[in-house]
Design a protein around this motif. Structure first.
Motif, short mmCIF file in Angstrom:
data_model
loop_
_atom_site.label_atom_id
_atom_site.label_comp_id
_atom_site.label_asym_id
_atom_site.label_seq_id
_atom_site.Cartn_x
_atom_site.Cartn_y
_atom_site.Cartn_z
N UNK A 108 0.77 -1.07 0.00
CA UNK A 108 0.35 -0.15 -0.13
C UNK A 108 0.94 1.08 0.20
N UNK A 109 0.62 2.21 -0.56
CA UNK A 109 0.78 3.43 -0.44
C UNK A 109 1.34 3.89 1.13
N UNK A 110 2.48 4.58 1.76
CA UNK A 110 2.65 5.09 2.92
C UNK A 110 1.93 6.46 3.15
N UNK A 111 1.35 6.10 3.95
CA UNK A 111 0.99 7.76 4.79
C UNK A 111 1.62 8.33 5.38
N UNK A 112 1.83 9.48 4.84
CA UNK A 112 3.26 10.40 6.05
C UNK A 112 1.97 11.59 6.39
N UNK A 113 2.10 11.79 7.98
CA UNK A 113 1.75 13.72 8.14
C UNK A 113 3.03 14.63 8.18
N UNK A 114 3.21 14.96 8.05
CA UNK A 114 4.26 15.93 7.39
C UNK A 114 3.92 17.40 8.54
N UNK A 115 5.77 17.85 8.63
CA UNK A 115 5.32 18.98 9.02
C UNK A 115 6.56 20.08 8.19
N UNK A 116 5.98 21.01 7.82
CA UNK A 116 7.61 21.70 6.86
C UNK A 116 7.63 23.39 7.59
N UNK A 141 -0.16 18.55 6.92
CA UNK A 141 -0.16 18.06 5.69
C UNK A 141 0.50 16.41 5.52
N UNK A 142 -0.48 16.36 4.86
CA UNK A 142 -0.72 14.63 4.25
C UNK A 142 -0.10 14.74 3.57
N UNK A 143 0.51 13.13 2.99
CA UNK A 143 1.71 13.51 1.81
C UNK A 143 1.23 11.40 1.29
N UNK A 144 0.63 11.11 0.79
CA UNK A 144 0.29 9.34 0.13
C UNK A 144 1.10 9.26 -0.79
N UNK A 145 1.86 8.00 -0.99
CA UNK A 145 2.67 7.41 -1.45
C UNK A 145 2.87 6.48 -2.37
N UNK A 146 3.06 6.21 -3.46
CA UNK A 146 2.79 5.04 -4.72
C UNK A 146 1.95 3.95 -3.83
N UNK A 147 1.46 3.35 -4.84
CA UNK A 147 0.73 2.01 -4.45
C UNK A 147 2.06 1.43 -5.53
N UNK A 148 2.96 0.12 -5.12
CA UNK A 148 3.66 -0.83 -5.51
C UNK A 148 2.56 -2.62 -5.40
N UNK A 168 7.74 -5.57 -11.12
CA UNK A 168 7.36 -4.82 -9.76
C UNK A 168 6.31 -3.33 -10.57
N UNK A 169 5.06 -3.00 -10.35
CA UNK A 169 4.77 -1.60 -10.70
C UNK A 169 4.72 -0.65 -9.59
N UNK A 170 5.03 0.51 -9.67
CA UNK A 170 4.24 1.83 -8.77
C UNK A 170 4.33 2.88 -9.51
N UNK A 171 2.66 2.97 -9.53
CA UNK A 171 2.01 3.73 -9.79
C UNK A 171 1.83 5.19 -8.75
N UNK A 172 3.16 5.81 -9.30
CA UNK A 172 3.20 7.60 -8.97
C UNK A 172 2.16 8.64 -9.18
N UNK A 173 1.42 8.22 -10.55
CA UNK A 173 0.47 8.91 -10.96
C UNK A 173 -0.88 8.84 -9.64
N UNK A 174 -0.62 8.36 -8.62
CA UNK A 174 -1.57 7.81 -8.21
C UNK A 174 -1.43 8.69 -6.59
N UNK A 175 -0.05 9.47 -6.32
CA UNK A 175 -0.03 10.13 -5.30
C UNK A 175 -0.51 11.65 -5.05
N UNK A 176 -0.64 11.69 -3.51
CA UNK A 176 -1.81 12.79 -3.09
C UNK A 176 -1.17 13.53 -2.15
N UNK A 177 -1.28 14.55 -2.06
CA UNK A 177 -1.61 15.66 -0.75
C UNK A 177 -2.59 16.23 -0.74
N UNK A 178 -2.16 15.84 0.73
CA UNK A 178 -3.74 16.53 1.31
C UNK A 178 -3.78 17.39 2.29
N UNK A 179 -4.79 18.21 2.79
CA UNK A 179 -4.60 18.54 4.42
C UNK A 179 -4.26 18.04 5.39
N UNK A 180 -4.03 19.00 6.75
CA UNK A 180 -4.06 18.80 7.41
C UNK A 180 -5.14 17.11 8.01
#
Length: 230
Positions: A108-116, A141-148, A168-180
């Motif tokens: 699954x994508x790695x689901x990040x909670x990040x602070x810049x 904000x939140x970052x969703x990485x690629x599915x593999x 292996x297939x890595x779908x980088x087009x499915x990455x997303x940025x989200x608000x907190x």
């Protein structure tokens, strides 16, 4: 109306400028994995894991111009990004015969909670000494990485050697940025750019090993990557 504001250069005729740019970067990405596996009759193997990642990245940049006849200025930027992420992996290996292994897994994508955090400062000694700093700006904000997706196949030739292939297939087009809060609408433009400019990447690997004697083996392999550009 007429704008009477005039701009004049501090540099004298023929005076040279010495520019200097420096950048320092440091950081880490750690992952702790908790996994569980089951073996059923030495034919079917099932496994799953949870990965918890910790990320921290810092960048410090400085741009400076020194004037040959004296004076100059400097701009400093400080940036830090940190947070945690979680991902899940499931997979299976099937052994229908002693000489054959078939594998498949989903990451699954790695689901990040990040602070810049960002700040900047400018200083100058062209017309006396002057310095000014920006406020320290922080954004969550939140970052969703690629599915593999992964597929594998291996042929075992007794104690002589083996031949394996991985896809292996890595779908980088499915990455997303989200608000907190988890909403993607605040980053609608950025997410559209990701979808438009990033693609899925396919990687194919094939390799083999031949055991020549008890202490010596010969290995060879090949890998190819295809970027599905649109």
């Amino acid at each position: 109306s007429t704008d009477s504001t005039q701009w004049g250069s501090k540099l004298n005729s023929g005076e040279k400028v010495k520019p200097t740019y420096t950048q320092n970067e440091n950081g880490y990405l750690n992952e702790w994995t908790f996994a569980y596996g089951v073996n059923i009759s030495n034919v079917l193997n099932l496994g799953a894991s949870i990965g918890i990642q910790s990320l921290d990245y810092s960048s410090s940049t400085s741009y400076q111009e020194d004037f040959a006849d004296g004076g100059g200025y400097r701009i400093n930027n400080e940036f830090n990004s940190s947070g945690t992420g979680v991902n899940f992996k499931i997979g299976t290996i099937i052994r229908p015969a002693d000489f054959l292994r078939i594998g498949a897994s989903l990451h699954t994508p790695t689901y990040f909670d990040l602070t810049d955090i960002h700040s900047a400062k400018i200083s100058s000694d062209v017309y006396g000494t002057y310095s000014s700093s920006t406020p320290v700006v922080s954004s969550d904000y939140q970052l969703e990485g690629p599915m593999q997706y992964n597929l594998s196949l291996a042929f075992i030739f007794g104690k002589i050697g083996l031949l394996s292939a991985d896809y292996n297939i890595s779908d980088y087009s499915g990455m997303k940025l989200r608000s907190k809060s988890g909403s993607p609408t605040d980053f609608s433009d950025e997410n559209q750019d990701i979808k438009t400019n990033l693609n899925s990447v396919q990687t194919f690997r094939i390799g083999g090993e031949v055991k020549l004697d008890k202490g010596f083996s010969l290995r060879a392999g090949f890998a190819s990557t295809l970027n599905n550009a649109t």
